[in-house]
Design a protein around this motif. Structure first.
Motif, PDB file in Angstrom:
ATOM      1  N   ASP A   1      44.491  31.624  41.433  1.00 11.29           N
ATOM      2  CA  ASP A   1      44.419  32.858  40.304  1.00 11.29           C
ATOM      3  C   ASP A   1      45.333  32.413  39.170  1.00 11.29           C
ATOM      4  O   ASP A   1      46.310  32.990  38.972  1.00 11.29           O
ATOM      5  CB  ASP A   1      44.948  34.020  41.155  1.00 11.29           C
ATOM      6  CG  ASP A   1      44.124  35.420  40.292  1.00 11.29           C
ATOM      7  OD1 ASP A   1      43.391  35.096  39.675  1.00 11.29           O
ATOM      8  OD2 ASP A   1      44.894  36.210  40.308  1.00 11.29           O
TER       9      ASP A   1
ATOM     10  N   THR B   1      40.017  31.353  39.818  1.00  9.20           N
ATOM     11  CA  THR B   1      39.674  32.590  39.331  1.00  9.20           C
ATOM     12  C   THR B   1      40.567  32.895  38.161  1.00  9.20           C
ATOM     13  O   THR B   1      41.721  32.292  37.929  1.00  9.20           O
ATOM     14  CB  THR B   1      39.851  33.848  40.026  1.00  9.20           C
ATOM     15  OG1 THR B   1      41.338  33.798  40.580  1.00  9.20           O
ATOM     16  CG2 THR B   1      38.965  33.873  41.165  1.00  9.20           C
TER      17      THR B   1
ATOM     18  N   ASN C   1      41.251  35.518  34.394  1.00  9.48           N
ATOM     19  CA  ASN C   1      40.468  36.882  33.782  1.00  9.48           C
ATOM     20  C   ASN C   1      40.924  36.849  32.387  1.00  9.48           C
ATOM     21  O   ASN C   1      41.942  36.001  32.118  1.00  9.48           O
ATOM     22  CB  ASN C   1      41.129  38.177  34.845  1.00  9.48           C
ATOM     23  CG  ASN C   1      42.727  38.027  34.766  1.00  9.48           C
ATOM     24  OD1 ASN C   1      43.304  37.709  33.909  1.00  9.48           O
ATOM     25  ND2 ASN C   1      43.187  38.442  35.932  1.00  9.48           N
TER      26      ASN C   1
ATOM     27  N   LEU D   1      44.848  36.203  32.193  1.00 11.27           N
ATOM     28  CA  LEU D   1      45.171  34.975  32.525  1.00 11.27           C
ATOM     29  C   LEU D   1      45.082  33.983  31.483  1.00 11.27           C
ATOM     30  O   LEU D   1      45.693  33.103  31.114  1.00 11.27           O
ATOM     31  CB  LEU D   1      44.640  34.417  33.930  1.00 11.27           C
ATOM     32  CG  LEU D   1      45.219  35.121  35.046  1.00 11.27           C
ATOM     33  CD1 LEU D   1      44.334  34.582  36.388  1.00 11.27           C
ATOM     34  CD2 LEU D   1      46.581  34.717  35.285  1.00 11.27           C
TER      35      LEU D   1
ATOM     36  N   LYS E   1      32.317  36.297  36.054  1.00 10.96           N
ATOM     37  CA  LYS E   1      32.897  37.404  36.442  1.00 10.96           C
ATOM     38  C   LYS E   1      32.474  38.645  35.885  1.00 10.96           C
ATOM     39  O   LYS E   1      32.652  38.899  34.636  1.00 10.96           O
ATOM     40  CB  LYS E   1      34.358  37.202  36.209  1.00 10.96           C
ATOM     41  CG  LYS E   1      35.422  38.025  37.249  1.00 10.96           C
ATOM     42  CD  LYS E   1      36.653  37.341  37.361  1.00 10.96           C
ATOM     43  CE  LYS E   1      37.724  37.996  38.133  1.00 10.96           C
ATOM     44  NZ  LYS E   1      38.971  37.423  37.792  1.00 10.96           N
TER      45      LYS E   1
ATOM     46  N   PHE F   1      40.916  44.440  44.895  1.00  7.59           N
ATOM     47  CA  PHE F   1      42.495  43.907  44.246  1.00  7.59           C
ATOM     48  C   PHE F   1      43.664  44.807  45.312  1.00  7.59           C
ATOM     49  O   PHE F   1      43.725  45.918  45.262  1.00  7.59           O
ATOM     50  CB  PHE F   1      42.681  44.636  43.095  1.00  7.59           C
ATOM     51  CG  PHE F   1      42.137  43.745  41.862  1.00  7.59           C
ATOM     52  CD1 PHE F   1      40.876  42.786  41.966  1.00  7.59           C
ATOM     53  CD2 PHE F   1      42.398  43.730  40.892  1.00  7.59           C
ATOM     54  CE1 PHE F   1      40.376  42.128  41.008  1.00  7.59           C
ATOM     55  CE2 PHE F   1      42.101  42.866  39.580  1.00  7.59           C
ATOM     56  CZ  PHE F   1      41.254  42.160  39.732  1.00  7.59           C
TER      57      PHE F   1
ATOM     58  N   ARG G   1      47.278  45.926  43.583  1.00  6.72           N
ATOM     59  CA  ARG G   1      47.088  46.867  42.616  1.00  6.72           C
ATOM     60  C   ARG G   1      46.990  48.136  43.392  1.00  6.72           C
ATOM     61  O   ARG G   1      47.304  49.123  43.015  1.00  6.72           O
ATOM     62  CB  ARG G   1      45.921  46.720  41.617  1.00  6.72           C
ATOM     63  CG  ARG G   1      46.297  45.611  40.650  1.00  6.72           C
ATOM     64  CD  ARG G   1      45.528  45.427  39.544  1.00  6.72           C
ATOM     65  NE  ARG G   1      45.443  44.347  38.810  1.00  6.72           N
ATOM     66  CZ  ARG G   1      45.123  44.154  37.610  1.00  6.72           C
ATOM     67  NH1 ARG G   1      44.223  45.008  36.897  1.00  6.72           N
ATOM     68  NH2 ARG G   1      45.137  42.850  37.200  1.00  6.72           N
TER      69      ARG G   1
ATOM     70  N   ALA H   1      41.691  39.516  46.188  1.00  4.65           N
ATOM     71  CA  ALA H   1      42.448  39.179  44.969  1.00  4.65           C
ATOM     72  C   ALA H   1      43.606  40.027  44.797  1.00  4.65           C
ATOM     73  O   ALA H   1      43.973  41.074  45.674  1.00  4.65           O
ATOM     74  CB  ALA H   1      41.596  39.481  43.804  1.00  4.65           C
ATOM     75  N   SER H   2      44.307  39.881  43.624  1.00  3.30           N
ATOM     76  CA  SER H   2      45.519  40.663  43.242  1.00  3.30           C
ATOM     77  C   SER H   2      46.517  40.453  44.590  1.00  3.30           C
ATOM     78  O   SER H   2      47.050  41.471  45.072  1.00  3.30           O
ATOM     79  CB  SER H   2      45.422  42.067  42.948  1.00  3.30           C
ATOM     80  OG  SER H   2      46.293  42.793  42.758  1.00  3.30           O
TER      81      SER H   2
ATOM     82  N   ARG I   1      49.746  39.175  46.257  1.00  2.00           N
ATOM     83  CA  ARG I   1      51.411  39.059  45.645  1.00  2.00           C
ATOM     84  C   ARG I   1      52.342  38.590  46.612  1.00  2.00           C
ATOM     85  O   ARG I   1      53.117  37.977  46.041  1.00  2.00           O
ATOM     86  CB  ARG I   1      51.620  40.537  45.158  1.00  2.00           C
ATOM     87  CG  ARG I   1      51.100  41.393  44.393  1.00  2.00           C
ATOM     88  CD  ARG I   1      51.119  41.128  42.985  1.00  2.00           C
ATOM     89  NE  ARG I   1      50.159  41.769  41.997  1.00  2.00           N
ATOM     90  CZ  ARG I   1      50.223  43.218  41.838  1.00  2.00           C
ATOM     91  NH1 ARG I   1      51.067  43.933  42.470  1.00  2.00           N
ATOM     92  NH2 ARG I   1      49.122  43.775  40.965  1.00  2.00           N
TER      93      ARG I   1
ATOM     94  N   THR J   1      42.312  34.851  46.571  1.00  2.00           N
ATOM     95  CA  THR J   1      42.631  33.968  45.221  1.00  2.00           C
ATOM     96  C   THR J   1      44.397  34.509  45.036  1.00  2.00           C
ATOM     97  O   THR J   1      44.568  35.564  45.065  1.00  2.00           O
ATOM     98  CB  THR J   1      41.608  34.276  44.287  1.00  2.00           C
ATOM     99  OG1 THR J   1      42.185  33.545  42.761  1.00  2.00           O
ATOM    100  CG2 THR J   1      41.735  35.663  43.797  1.00  2.00           C
TER     101      THR J   1
HETATM  102  C1  E4P Z   1      41.415  38.259  40.662  1.00  2.00           C
HETATM  103  O1  E4P Z   1      40.403  37.705  40.233  1.00  2.00           O
HETATM  104  C2  E4P Z   1      42.386  38.721  39.486  1.00  2.00           C
HETATM  105  O2  E4P Z   1      42.245  37.874  38.464  1.00  2.00           O
HETATM  106  C3  E4P Z   1      43.672  38.647  39.991  1.00  2.00           C
HETATM  107  O3  E4P Z   1      43.793  38.574  41.354  1.00  2.00           O
HETATM  108  C4  E4P Z   1      44.296  40.134  39.343  1.00  2.00           C
HETATM  109  O4  E4P Z   1      45.785  40.051  40.106  1.00  2.00           O
HETATM  110  P1  E4P Z   1      46.898  41.028  39.489  1.00  2.00           P
HETATM  111  O5  E4P Z   1      46.827  42.265  40.231  1.00  2.00           O
HETATM  112  O6  E4P Z   1      48.160  40.382  40.176  1.00  2.00           O
HETATM  113  O7  E4P Z   1      46.786  40.945  38.208  1.00  2.00           O
END
Ligand code: E4P
Length: 217
Positions: free
Chosen positions: A6, A26, A28, A31, A83, A129, A132, A163-164, A166, A183
């Protein structure tokens, strides 16, 4: 389980890729901003580097413009996954773009109902996510489990792209639940190697190697 990275940090992707840890990437808008690069240029560079899907996110919010942007992004390389956000217009764009043979990653998923809609719109990937949700005192991993159950109940082929992420623990839990893909930022993936007992055990072995004068080469 597949590992996507990511990030839009090309050297970081290259380093993990050399170890065979990269099944896709991935990105966004945040990023891309962090990379300081032009979206089309950096995305092309990433696509040339890795064999797997590279998600590049649209910037529009209406279906018509998302579709136009998605078509342009898809021309960058064969391994682009367009995306789109999990909105009604995003679902419309998903339907059209997958119908034209493109991979589509439907992002910003925070509920099982949203994931169900994305599967019905033909999404290649759904991106729930985790972090989040955890941030607002909900359990992101519960959502992954719910989506797994729903997709298995009805045989949807949309891949669950957790995703997201941590923490390294998120990755092990996603693997147990049956996410198809995670990711995560490069540091979280490389952090999976850490264990205090590995460090402690290695220190003891190194002390014995020194004391006994063990040498191989
Ligand atoms: C996934 O596609 C997102 O780009 C990403 O995982 C978001 O992560 P974050 O909540 O840490 O910003």
């Amino acid at each position: 389980m597949k590992f996507f990275v990511d990030t839009a940090d090309v050297p970081a992707i290259a380093e993990l890729n050399e170890l065979g840890m990269v099944d896709g990437v991935t990105t966004n808008p945040s990023l891309i901003k962090k990379s300081g690069r032009d979206i089309l240029e950096v995305t092309k560079e990433i696509c040339d580097l890795v064999d797997g899907p590279v998600s590049a996110e649209v910037t529009a919010t209406d279906a018509e413009t998302m579709i136009a942007e998605g078509r342009k992004l898809a021309k960058i390389a064969d391994n682009i996954a367009v995306k789109v956000p999990l909105t009604w217009d995003g679902l419309k764009a998903c339907k059209v773009l997958t119908g034209e043979g493109n991979m589509v990653n439907v992002t910003l998923c925070f509920s099982a109902n949203q994931a169900l809609l994305a599967a019905k719109a033909g999404a290649t990937f759904i991106s729930p996510f985790i972090g989040r949700l955890d941030d607002i005192n909900l359990d992101g991993l519960d959502l992954i489990a719910d989506i797994r159950t729903i997709y298995d109940n009805f045989g949807y082929e949309t891949e669950i792209l957790a995703a997201s992420i941590r923490t390294a623990n998120h990755i092990a839990e996603c693997a147990k639940i049956g996410a198809d893909v995670i990711t995560a930022p490069p540091a979280v993936i490389s952090g999976m190697v850490k264990h205090p007992l590995t460090d402690k055990g290695l220190d003891a072995f190194l002390a014995d190697i020194k004391e006994a004068g063990i040498s191989i080469l």
